[in-house]
Design a protein around this motif. Structure first.
Motif, PDB file in Angstrom:
ATOM      1  N   ALA A  40       1.789  -1.652 -14.854  1.00  0.00           N
ATOM      2  CA  ALA A  40       1.467  -2.448 -13.673  1.00  0.00           C
ATOM      3  C   ALA A  40       0.272  -3.349 -13.989  1.00  0.00           C
ATOM      4  O   ALA A  40      -0.509  -3.046 -14.891  1.00  0.00           O
ATOM      5  CB  ALA A  40       1.145  -1.526 -12.500  1.00  0.00           C
ATOM      6  N   LYS A  43      -3.378  -2.170 -15.157  1.00  0.00           N
ATOM      7  CA  LYS A  43      -3.311  -0.736 -15.462  1.00  0.00           C
ATOM      8  C   LYS A  43      -2.760  -0.505 -16.865  1.00  0.00           C
ATOM      9  O   LYS A  43      -2.130  -1.379 -17.456  1.00  0.00           O
ATOM     10  CB  LYS A  43      -2.436  -0.013 -14.438  1.00  0.00           C
ATOM     11  N   PRO A  63       5.536  10.870 -10.270  1.00  0.00           N
ATOM     12  CA  PRO A  63       5.703   9.846  -9.219  1.00  0.00           C
ATOM     13  C   PRO A  63       7.148   9.353  -9.047  1.00  0.00           C
ATOM     14  O   PRO A  63       7.479   8.768  -8.009  1.00  0.00           O
ATOM     15  CB  PRO A  63       4.802   8.699  -9.691  1.00  0.00           C
ATOM     16  N   LYS A  87       9.428   1.826  -4.282  1.00  0.00           N
ATOM     17  CA  LYS A  87       8.198   1.634  -3.523  1.00  0.00           C
ATOM     18  C   LYS A  87       7.406   0.480  -4.128  1.00  0.00           C
ATOM     19  O   LYS A  87       7.553   0.190  -5.329  1.00  0.00           O
ATOM     20  CB  LYS A  87       7.349   2.901  -3.577  1.00  0.00           C
ATOM     21  N   PRO A  88       6.550  -0.153  -3.353  1.00  0.00           N
ATOM     22  CA  PRO A  88       5.726  -1.235  -3.921  1.00  0.00           C
ATOM     23  C   PRO A  88       4.923  -0.791  -5.148  1.00  0.00           C
ATOM     24  O   PRO A  88       4.722  -1.598  -6.074  1.00  0.00           O
ATOM     25  CB  PRO A  88       4.814  -1.608  -2.758  1.00  0.00           C
ATOM     26  N   GLU A  89       4.520   0.458  -5.189  1.00  0.00           N
ATOM     27  CA  GLU A  89       3.747   0.948  -6.335  1.00  0.00           C
ATOM     28  C   GLU A  89       4.591   1.116  -7.589  1.00  0.00           C
ATOM     29  O   GLU A  89       4.055   1.404  -8.662  1.00  0.00           O
ATOM     30  CB  GLU A  89       3.037   2.259  -6.003  1.00  0.00           C
ATOM     31  N   ASP A  90       5.895   0.916  -7.482  1.00  0.00           N
ATOM     32  CA  ASP A  90       6.753   0.922  -8.668  1.00  0.00           C
ATOM     33  C   ASP A  90       6.761  -0.431  -9.364  1.00  0.00           C
ATOM     34  O   ASP A  90       7.344  -0.569 -10.447  1.00  0.00           O
ATOM     35  CB  ASP A  90       8.187   1.295  -8.298  1.00  0.00           C
ATOM     36  N   THR A  91       6.128  -1.421  -8.750  1.00  0.00           N
ATOM     37  CA  THR A  91       6.069  -2.755  -9.341  1.00  0.00           C
ATOM     38  C   THR A  91       5.362  -2.699 -10.688  1.00  0.00           C
ATOM     39  O   THR A  91       4.238  -2.202 -10.797  1.00  0.00           O
ATOM     40  CB  THR A  91       5.332  -3.728  -8.406  1.00  0.00           C
ATOM     41  N   THR A 125       9.763  -5.949  -9.398  1.00  0.00           N
ATOM     42  CA  THR A 125       8.843  -6.225  -8.298  1.00  0.00           C
ATOM     43  C   THR A 125       9.444  -5.678  -7.014  1.00  0.00           C
ATOM     44  O   THR A 125      10.578  -6.020  -6.656  1.00  0.00           O
ATOM     45  CB  THR A 125       8.592  -7.727  -8.157  1.00  0.00           C
ATOM     46  N   SER A 128       7.037  -5.069   0.028  1.00  0.00           N
ATOM     47  CA  SER A 128       6.891  -4.152   1.165  1.00  0.00           C
ATOM     48  C   SER A 128       7.457  -4.745   2.447  1.00  0.00           C
ATOM     49  O   SER A 128       7.804  -5.905   2.512  1.00  0.00           O
ATOM     50  CB  SER A 128       5.417  -3.809   1.359  1.00  0.00           C
TER      51      SER A 128
END
Length: 128
Positions: A40, A43, A63, A87-91, A125, A128
């Motif tokens: 990401a 990160k 996760p 989920k957005p955090e999988d972007t 991407t 949300s």
């Protein structure tokens, strides 16, 4: 050496699904364990999932457990990552990787350094 090309990334709404593919060429695909990693923005690259050469043993990062499924078709020299309930955090940029099987421990397959061959990555991407 194994050459890897990922495909299947894109833009999807939260709750949606995508299937990533990783086409391999070069040495005997069926001899290799395959891993999926992601990075990401801002990160470090992290482990997502791995599958042993026979396809019968898989490993998942916490996760994604229960949402993602890794599989392979040795006849087609292709590995897959089915991603559901995104989920957005999988972007992230998702990478597939190949490495020889040497040990049976989960921790071995979670380490990037176990995989000498990498694809170029495909962007996922999740909005949300």
């Amino acid at each position: 050496q194994v050459q890897l090309v990922e495909s299947g990334g894109g833009l999807v709404q939260a709750g949606g699904s995508l299937r990533l593919s990783c086409a391999a060429s070069g040495r005997t695909f069926s001899s290799y364990a395959m891993g999926w990693f992601r990075q990401a923005p801002g990160k470090e690259r992290e482990f997502v999932a791995a599958i042993r050469w026979s396809g019968g043993i898989t490993y998942y990062a916490d996760p994604v457990k229960g949402r993602f499924t890794i599989s392979r078709d040795n006849a087609k020299n292709t590995a897959y990552l089915q991603m559901n309930s995104l989920k957005p955090e999988d972007t992230a940029v998702y990478y597939c990787a190949a490495g020889l099987e040497r040990y049976s421990s989960r921790s071995y397959y979670e380490e990037e350094r176990r995989y000498p061959d990498w694809g170029q990555g495909t962007q996922v991407t999740v909005s949300s």
